[in-house]
Motif scaffolding. Structure first.
Motif, PDB file in Angstrom:
ATOM      1  N   SER A 205      62.586  56.272 -41.371  1.00 42.85           N
ATOM      2  CA  SER A 205      63.229  54.592 -41.477  1.00 42.85           C
ATOM      3  C   SER A 205      61.357  53.858 -41.492  1.00 42.85           C
ATOM      4  O   SER A 205      61.038  54.602 -41.308  1.00 42.85           O
TER       5      SER A 205
ATOM      6  N   LEU B 137      72.885  45.066 -47.034  1.00 39.38           N
ATOM      7  CA  LEU B 137      72.503  46.229 -46.299  1.00 39.38           C
ATOM      8  C   LEU B 137      73.403  46.523 -45.641  1.00 39.38           C
ATOM      9  O   LEU B 137      73.831  45.290 -44.881  1.00 39.38           O
TER      10      LEU B 137
ATOM     11  N   ASP C 198      72.648  51.395 -43.516  1.00 43.26           N
ATOM     12  CA  ASP C 198      71.761  51.417 -44.476  1.00 43.26           C
ATOM     13  C   ASP C 198      70.710  51.535 -43.743  1.00 43.26           C
ATOM     14  O   ASP C 198      69.078  51.579 -44.179  1.00 43.26           O
TER      15      ASP C 198
ATOM     16  N   GLN D 235      78.400  47.574 -49.421  1.00 41.55           N
ATOM     17  CA  GLN D 235      77.498  47.905 -50.263  1.00 41.55           C
ATOM     18  C   GLN D 235      77.261  48.141 -51.873  1.00 41.55           C
ATOM     19  O   GLN D 235      76.812  47.952 -52.230  1.00 41.55           O
TER      20      GLN D 235
END
Length: 263
Positions: A4, A77, A88, A72
């Motif tokens: 991430s 997000l 997300d 979404q």
């Protein structure tokens, strides 16, 4: 490769959708309010107000999936507590020394692990850390005037903020030390250091080698140096691949680190 991209998102005064009931939803509402966000409990209302992120904290699985899908589709997000595959983004465990924030995340693997790491770090970081950061911010114009060159400025700060330095953040350096240090700070010397790796494992780097990589202004490396090692260097450090022969007389402003692959 990291799973991430860590980001700090400013939400003060902005709408943030938080749906659901129960402990998870309440925790997210408190988190949003702590960061100055405007909690909106209805997805449609949040979309109309221009919300950009949503916490879908529904206890029912079907309701959670439906909420995530709708959010979404609207371009938000989404975080769905305890459902990492629907997220997300995930929410880290936050160590607060505002404006210094440490975010510890596990990609949704274990919130408990992130919390325990935060608690360990809480004992290490003094409460004065935020005040030190504010003092450095206030001193930025004077720092730029004292060190006009960005590389020299970064090198001087690295030395002052490093272990045992005049502004060591883990030491007893309070914010009042910043002006004192700046008035007597010496011009940093350019330095070239060569590191010959013992293996392709970044854990085999010594503490000194890891510190040098993290402070380098320029990184020259052989083709055989693995990406896992290069990732330990600053992302904005200048880089280029070299051959076996390096011109050691090459000069650079700041810290030049030469990395040679393990034999």
């Amino acid at each position: 490769m990291i799973d991430s991209l860590p980001l700090f998102h400013r939400i003060a005064g902005r709408p943030v959708v938080v749906t659901g009931q129960g402990e998870a939803a309440e925790a997210k509402r408190r988190l949003v309010e702590r960061a100055g966000g405007q909690v909106v409990g209805n997805l449609a209302e949040g979309i109309a107000l221009g919300a950009r992120i949503a916490f879908i904290a529904e206890e029912d699985e079907a309701a959670a999936r439906e909420g995530v899908t709708q959010a979404q589709k609207a371009g938000l997000l989404v975080n769905a507590p305890d459902r990492p595959m629907l997220c997300d983004f995930t929410v880290p465990s936050v160590l607060d020394r505002s404006p210094v924030l440490l975010a510890i995340g596990t990609g949704g693997a274990s919130a408990g692990l992130a919390k325990q790491l935060r608690l360990r770090l809480e004992a290490l970081l003094p409460q004065t850390l935020g005040a030190l950061a504010q003092a450095l911010l206030a001193a930025r114009p004077a720092l730029r005037a004292r060190f006009p060159d960005a590389g020299e400025r970064r090198q001087a700060l690295d030395a002052a903020l490093g272990q045992g330095g005049a502004l060591d953040p883990l030491g007893d350096a309070g914010p009042e030390r910043v002006a004192q240090w700046l008035s007597g700070a010496d011009d940093p010397a350019s330095e070239t250091v060569e590191i010959v790796l013992r293996s392709a494992d970044p854990d085999d780097l010594t503490l000194r080698e890891a510190r040098l990589l993290g402070s380098a202004d320029i990184l020259l490396h052989e083709e055989g140096v693995p990406a896992a090692i290069l990732d330990r260097a600053r992302a904005d450090a200048g880089r280029r691949v070299i051959g076996v022969q390096v011109r050691h007389e090459e000069t650079v402003r700041g810290l030049l680190v030469i990395l040679r692959a393990a034999g």
